[in-house]
Scaffold this active site. Structure first.
Site, PDB file in Angstrom:
ATOM      1  N   ASN A  35      23.440  -1.519   9.721  1.00 55.57           N
ATOM      2  CA  ASN A  35      22.790  -2.669  10.351  1.00 55.57           C
ATOM      3  C   ASN A  35      23.217  -3.922   9.604  1.00 55.57           C
ATOM      4  O   ASN A  35      23.496  -3.872   8.398  1.00 55.57           O
ATOM      5  CB  ASN A  35      21.264  -2.525  10.262  1.00 55.57           C
ATOM      6  CG  ASN A  35      20.540  -3.675  10.950  1.00 55.57           C
ATOM      7  OD1 ASN A  35      20.956  -4.138  12.021  1.00 55.57           O
ATOM      8  ND2 ASN A  35      19.461  -4.159  10.344  1.00 55.57           N
ATOM      9  N   HIS A  84      21.827  -7.749   8.645  1.00 55.36           N
ATOM     10  CA  HIS A  84      20.572  -8.498   8.599  1.00 55.36           C
ATOM     11  C   HIS A  84      20.851  -9.872   7.989  1.00 55.36           C
ATOM     12  O   HIS A  84      21.520  -9.960   6.952  1.00 55.36           O
ATOM     13  CB  HIS A  84      19.538  -7.739   7.751  1.00 55.36           C
ATOM     14  CG  HIS A  84      18.201  -8.393   7.755  1.00 55.36           C
ATOM     15  ND1 HIS A  84      17.364  -8.352   8.855  1.00 55.36           N
ATOM     16  CD2 HIS A  84      17.565  -9.128   6.812  1.00 55.36           C
ATOM     17  CE1 HIS A  84      16.255  -9.026   8.574  1.00 55.36           C
ATOM     18  NE2 HIS A  84      16.352  -9.506   7.354  1.00 55.36           N
ATOM     19  N   SER A  91      23.333  -9.382   4.811  1.00 54.41           N
ATOM     20  CA  SER A  91      23.504  -8.072   4.176  1.00 54.41           C
ATOM     21  C   SER A  91      23.855  -7.044   5.246  1.00 54.41           C
ATOM     22  O   SER A  91      23.276  -7.052   6.333  1.00 54.41           O
ATOM     23  CB  SER A  91      22.194  -7.602   3.522  1.00 54.41           C
ATOM     24  OG  SER A  91      21.644  -8.592   2.689  1.00 54.41           O
ATOM     25  N   ASP A 120      14.931  -2.573   7.582  1.00 55.27           N
ATOM     26  CA  ASP A 120      15.808  -3.443   6.785  1.00 55.27           C
ATOM     27  C   ASP A 120      15.820  -3.035   5.304  1.00 55.27           C
ATOM     28  O   ASP A 120      16.029  -3.875   4.419  1.00 55.27           O
ATOM     29  CB  ASP A 120      15.378  -4.918   6.911  1.00 55.27           C
ATOM     30  CG  ASP A 120      15.466  -5.412   8.353  1.00 55.27           C
ATOM     31  OD1 ASP A 120      16.361  -4.964   9.077  1.00 55.27           O
ATOM     32  OD2 ASP A 120      14.629  -6.242   8.745  1.00 55.27           O
TER      33      ASP A 120
HETATM   34  C1  GRF Z   1      22.564 -11.837  13.800  1.00 55.34           C
HETATM   35  O1  GRF Z   1      22.104 -12.896  13.034  1.00 55.34           O
HETATM   36  C2  GRF Z   1      22.244 -10.543  13.111  1.00 55.34           C
HETATM   37  O2  GRF Z   1      22.296 -10.626  11.727  1.00 55.34           O
HETATM   38  C3  GRF Z   1      20.836 -10.307  13.545  1.00 55.34           C
HETATM   39  O3  GRF Z   1      20.788 -10.731  14.873  1.00 55.34           O
HETATM   40  C4  GRF Z   1      21.796 -11.695  15.102  1.00 55.34           C
HETATM   41  C5  GRF Z   1      22.649 -11.176  16.230  1.00 55.34           C
HETATM   42  O4  GRF Z   1      23.618 -12.063  16.628  1.00 55.34           O
HETATM   43  N1  GRF Z   1      20.475  -8.938  13.312  1.00 55.34           N
HETATM   44  P1  GRF Z   1      24.783 -11.558  17.592  1.00 55.34           P
HETATM   45  O5  GRF Z   1      24.131 -10.899  18.805  1.00 55.34           O
HETATM   46  O6  GRF Z   1      25.616 -10.593  16.828  1.00 55.34           O
HETATM   47  O7  GRF Z   1      25.516 -12.797  17.957  1.00 55.34           O
END
Ligand code: GRF
Length: 206
Positions: free
Chosen positions: A108, A110, A137, A146
């Protein structure tokens, strides 16, 4: 043999695009499915435009029955037979039954310097705390939201006039660099934490 990768999204999918674009012919992995729980997710068309199979699994018909949603999600993923799952802005919390099936094989991204600011509104929380830096991260997914082992992080300085939006935009640029690096490392079997989690799952199958 290239590792097979499924990417789960809920939105625009810019991280998904960075992952797809990183997987060229010489990459240790290749995309086999992009799945969204949101039928309107903008990322679906971007994946299709790149010739990647897409699927939608709307969570709404399942109501509060997370287990049923996750069973359907698992079944759809099994059809695509991924070795690795990347969560890329996938906005559903995953529970034990699902997480254990993919333990050590699911990443994932984050938008915070974990373990700081798990959950939502990470950029605003970093600003409110008066932090000097923010970041992102990539971690292995475990049962703690997370909270799994951190694979890689990137740091971004917080500027005096930053808003949550300006900070998010700069962090996102780093996300697009970070996630492909982490995926490559997992696909190459270079992450000891992933190997340990895979071993644990093999010893104690779900
Ligand atoms: C990103 O900031 C990611 O870290 C978070 O959600 C957002 C998704 O953006 N989990 P995208 O759909 O990849 O443009």
């Amino acid at each position: 043999m290239q590792q097979r990768v499924a990417i789960l999204i809920s939105g625009g999918g810019s991280n998904m695009v960075s992952l797809l674009d990183s997987m060229d012919a010489s990459h240790p992995a290749r995309p086999v499915l992009v799945l969204s729980n949101e039928p309107q997710a903008g990322g679906l068309a971007k994946a299709a435009a790149r010739g990647v199979e897409t699927a939608v699994l709307d969570h709404r018909p399942f109501g509060r029955d997370r287990a049923a949603f996750e069973a359907a999600l698992h079944a759809r993923l099994v059809q695509a037979a991924p070795d690795i799952i990347c969560l890329a802005g996938f906005m559903r919390i995953l529970t034990e039954g699902f997480v254990r099936k993919w333990q050590g094989r699911m990443l994932n991204i984050h938008p915070s310097l974990l373990p700081k600011y798990k959950g939502l509104h990470t950029h605003q929380r970093a600003l409110d705390a008066g932090d000097a830096e923010a970041g992102c991260s990539v971690h292995l997914v475990t049962l703690e939201l997370d909270g799994g082992p951190i694979v890689e992080q990137a740091r971004v300085a917080i500027l005096p006039n930053d808003t949550a939006e300006t900070l998010a935009a700069r962090v996102l640029i780093e996300e697009h660099r970070l996630y492909p690096r982490a995926l490559r490392a997992l696909a190459m079997g270079q992450l000891p934490a992933a190997i340990a989690l895979q071993q644990q799952a093999a010893d104690d199958p779900a």
